[in-house]
Design a protein around this motif. Structure first.
Motif, PDB file in Angstrom:
ATOM      1  N   VAL A   1       0.868  -1.169   0.000  1.00 53.55           N
ATOM      2  CA  VAL A   1       0.000   0.000   0.000  1.00 53.55           C
ATOM      3  C   VAL A   1       0.910   1.226   0.000  1.00 53.55           C
ATOM      4  O   VAL A   1       1.883   1.278   0.735  1.00 53.55           O
ATOM      5  N   SER A   2       0.570   2.177  -0.873  1.00 50.35           N
ATOM      6  CA  SER A   2       1.451   3.332  -0.977  1.00 50.35           C
ATOM      7  C   SER A   2       0.741   4.521  -1.604  1.00 50.35           C
ATOM      8  O   SER A   2      -0.121   4.361  -2.470  1.00 50.35           O
ATOM      9  N   ALA A   3       1.139   5.701  -1.166  1.00 50.94           N
ATOM     10  CA  ALA A   3       0.672   6.924  -1.805  1.00 50.94           C
ATOM     11  C   ALA A   3       1.484   7.196  -3.067  1.00 50.94           C
ATOM     12  O   ALA A   3       1.128   8.061  -3.858  1.00 50.94           O
ATOM     13  N   TYR A   4       2.554   6.444  -3.252  1.00 47.76           N
ATOM     14  CA  TYR A   4       3.444   6.629  -4.402  1.00 47.76           C
ATOM     15  C   TYR A   4       3.140   5.577  -5.453  1.00 47.76           C
ATOM     16  O   TYR A   4       3.174   4.380  -5.179  1.00 47.76           O
ATOM     17  N   THR A   5       2.847   6.049  -6.668  1.00 45.00           N
ATOM     18  CA  THR A   5       2.474   5.108  -7.731  1.00 45.00           C
ATOM     19  C   THR A   5       3.372   5.249  -8.960  1.00 45.00           C
ATOM     20  O   THR A   5       2.974   4.862 -10.054  1.00 45.00           O
ATOM     21  N   GLU A   6       4.567   5.784  -8.779  1.00 48.56           N
ATOM     22  CA  GLU A   6       5.475   5.910  -9.908  1.00 48.56           C
ATOM     23  C   GLU A   6       5.760   4.530 -10.498  1.00 48.56           C
ATOM     24  O   GLU A   6       5.898   3.546  -9.772  1.00 48.56           O
ATOM     25  N   GLN A   7       5.869   4.477 -11.800  1.00 50.34           N
ATOM     26  CA  GLN A   7       6.075   3.208 -12.500  1.00 50.34           C
ATOM     27  C   GLN A   7       7.309   2.470 -11.988  1.00 50.34           C
ATOM     28  O   GLN A   7       7.279   1.254 -11.798  1.00 50.34           O
ATOM     29  N   ALA A   8       8.385   3.188 -11.724  1.00 48.78           N
ATOM     30  CA  ALA A   8       9.616   2.541 -11.244  1.00 48.78           C
ATOM     31  C   ALA A   8       9.392   1.851  -9.898  1.00 48.78           C
ATOM     32  O   ALA A   8       9.899   0.747  -9.667  1.00 48.78           O
ATOM     33  N   LEU A   9       8.612   2.461  -9.037  1.00 53.65           N
ATOM     34  CA  LEU A   9       8.328   1.882  -7.720  1.00 53.65           C
ATOM     35  C   LEU A   9       7.438   0.642  -7.853  1.00 53.65           C
ATOM     36  O   LEU A   9       7.671  -0.380  -7.207  1.00 53.65           O
ATOM     37  N   VAL A  10       6.447   0.728  -8.719  1.00 52.03           N
ATOM     38  CA  VAL A  10       5.560  -0.415  -8.961  1.00 52.03           C
ATOM     39  C   VAL A  10       6.370  -1.579  -9.550  1.00 52.03           C
ATOM     40  O   VAL A  10       6.212  -2.731  -9.132  1.00 52.03           O
ATOM     41  N   GLU A  11       7.248  -1.285 -10.498  1.00 50.76           N
ATOM     42  CA  GLU A  11       8.096  -2.329 -11.101  1.00 50.76           C
ATOM     43  C   GLU A  11       9.029  -2.938 -10.061  1.00 50.76           C
ATOM     44  O   GLU A  11       9.241  -4.151 -10.039  1.00 50.76           O
ATOM     45  N   ARG A  12       9.574  -2.104  -9.196  1.00 49.71           N
ATOM     46  CA  ARG A  12      10.451  -2.603  -8.134  1.00 49.71           C
ATOM     47  C   ARG A  12       9.691  -3.548  -7.205  1.00 49.71           C
ATOM     48  O   ARG A  12      10.211  -4.594  -6.801  1.00 49.71           O
ATOM     49  N   ALA A  13       8.461  -3.198  -6.887  1.00 50.99           N
ATOM     50  CA  ALA A  13       7.628  -4.056  -6.048  1.00 50.99           C
ATOM     51  C   ALA A  13       7.329  -5.375  -6.761  1.00 50.99           C
ATOM     52  O   ALA A  13       7.406  -6.451  -6.161  1.00 50.99           O
ATOM     53  N   ALA A  14       6.998  -5.297  -8.038  1.00 50.17           N
ATOM     54  CA  ALA A  14       6.723  -6.518  -8.810  1.00 50.17           C
ATOM     55  C   ALA A  14       7.963  -7.393  -8.886  1.00 50.17           C
ATOM     56  O   ALA A  14       7.883  -8.622  -8.730  1.00 50.17           O
ATOM     57  N   ASP A  15       9.125  -6.785  -9.101  1.00 50.37           N
ATOM     58  CA  ASP A  15      10.385  -7.543  -9.156  1.00 50.37           C
ATOM     59  C   ASP A  15      10.685  -8.221  -7.823  1.00 50.37           C
ATOM     60  O   ASP A  15      11.300  -9.284  -7.788  1.00 50.37           O
ATOM     61  N   ALA A  16      10.267  -7.602  -6.729  1.00 48.35           N
ATOM     62  CA  ALA A  16      10.494  -8.187  -5.400  1.00 48.35           C
ATOM     63  C   ALA A  16       9.601  -9.401  -5.173  1.00 48.35           C
ATOM     64  O   ALA A  16       9.880 -10.223  -4.311  1.00 48.35           O
ATOM     65  N   GLY A  17       8.501  -9.495  -5.937  1.00 52.04           N
ATOM     66  CA  GLY A  17       7.616 -10.644  -5.822  1.00 52.04           C
ATOM     67  C   GLY A  17       6.303 -10.383  -5.105  1.00 52.04           C
ATOM     68  O   GLY A  17       5.614 -11.328  -4.739  1.00 52.04           O
ATOM     69  N   VAL A  18       5.952  -9.096  -4.916  1.00 47.15           N
ATOM     70  CA  VAL A  18       4.670  -8.818  -4.259  1.00 47.15           C
ATOM     71  C   VAL A  18       3.516  -9.211  -5.178  1.00 47.15           C
ATOM     72  O   VAL A  18       3.667  -9.289  -6.389  1.00 47.15           O
ATOM     73  N   PHE A  19       2.368  -9.451  -4.579  1.00 44.43           N
ATOM     74  CA  PHE A  19       1.224  -9.949  -5.324  1.00 44.43           C
ATOM     75  C   PHE A  19       0.137  -8.906  -5.529  1.00 44.43           C
ATOM     76  O   PHE A  19      -0.857  -9.176  -6.187  1.00 44.43           O
ATOM     77  N   GLY A  20       0.314  -7.725  -4.954  1.00 46.88           N
ATOM     78  CA  GLY A  20      -0.665  -6.667  -5.147  1.00 46.88           C
ATOM     79  C   GLY A  20      -0.075  -5.321  -4.774  1.00 46.88           C
ATOM     80  O   GLY A  20       0.849  -5.229  -3.972  1.00 46.88           O
TER      81      GLY A  20
END
Length: 188
Positions: free
Chosen positions: A78-97
């Motif tokens: 959950v985040s107030a930050y939705t920059e594409q780089a941050l979302v990609e970093r989260a996806a690369d880490a393996g988060v599911f949502g």
């Protein structure tokens, strides 16, 4: 379902807890920073984690990466930050949502359910891959052991296979174990 919450803002953490409990889920632990979230994930063994991105000492994405390395579970960021780089970093880490703040209860619960469903699907695929990998390794060992027996004792392929099967039945061990023993004993 046991839920770990990691959020450095107390009011948001309390709101998350209330939403989760209203849904009939149990909050097993609450963390105010990423390091505490990683430690609590080890000790409380939650079924799912909800992590804020921007936290002191260790951000939510790195905390997610460490939690997933220790024990895979579905994680929702959950985040107030939705920059594409941050979302990609989260996806690369393996988060599911990934859920953007501000969110409502109607947003959180489907995100948790979806993360759990994707996690279960991935777990099933990983288990299937592991089973197939084991079966392939067994098949390779049996084929190699058959070849050794065929060469060593001048047996046909069927006779070599029958010998491996008989040894397996007599010993009560899987054919793969028998085949690996033959390979170890006679391979040059």
């Amino acid at each position: 379902m046991n839920v770990l919450i990691a959020e450095d803002e107390t009011l948001i953490r309390l709101d998350l807890r209330a939403m989760i409990e209203r849904a009939g889920l149990h909050v097993c632990a609450e963390a105010h920073d990423g390091e505490q979230a990683v430690a609590l994930a080890r000790t409380t063994q939650p079924d799912v984690a909800i992590l804020d991105v921007k936290m002191p000492s260790l951000d939510g994405v790195e905390a997610a990466r460490q939690i997933l390395c220790a024990r895979p579970i579905p994680i929702v960021i959950v985040s107030a930050y939705t920059e594409q780089a941050l979302v990609e970093r989260a996806a690369d880490a393996g988060v599911f949502g990934y859920l953007a703040k501000p969110f409502r209860e109607q947003d959180l619960l489907p995100a948790i359910a979806t993360a759990q469903a994707r996690f279960n699907e991935l777990s099933a695929v990983r288990e299937e891959v592991e089973t197939l990998t084991d079966a392939l390794a067994a098949r390779k060992a049996i084929e190699r052991a058959k070849g050794i027996l065929m060469q060593k004792d001048s047996l046909t392929e069927d006779a070599a296979f029958a010998r491996l099967r008989k040894a397996s039945q007599t010993s009560g061990r899987p054919m793969r174990i028998i085949a690996e023993a033959v390979i170890e004993a006679f391979a040059t």
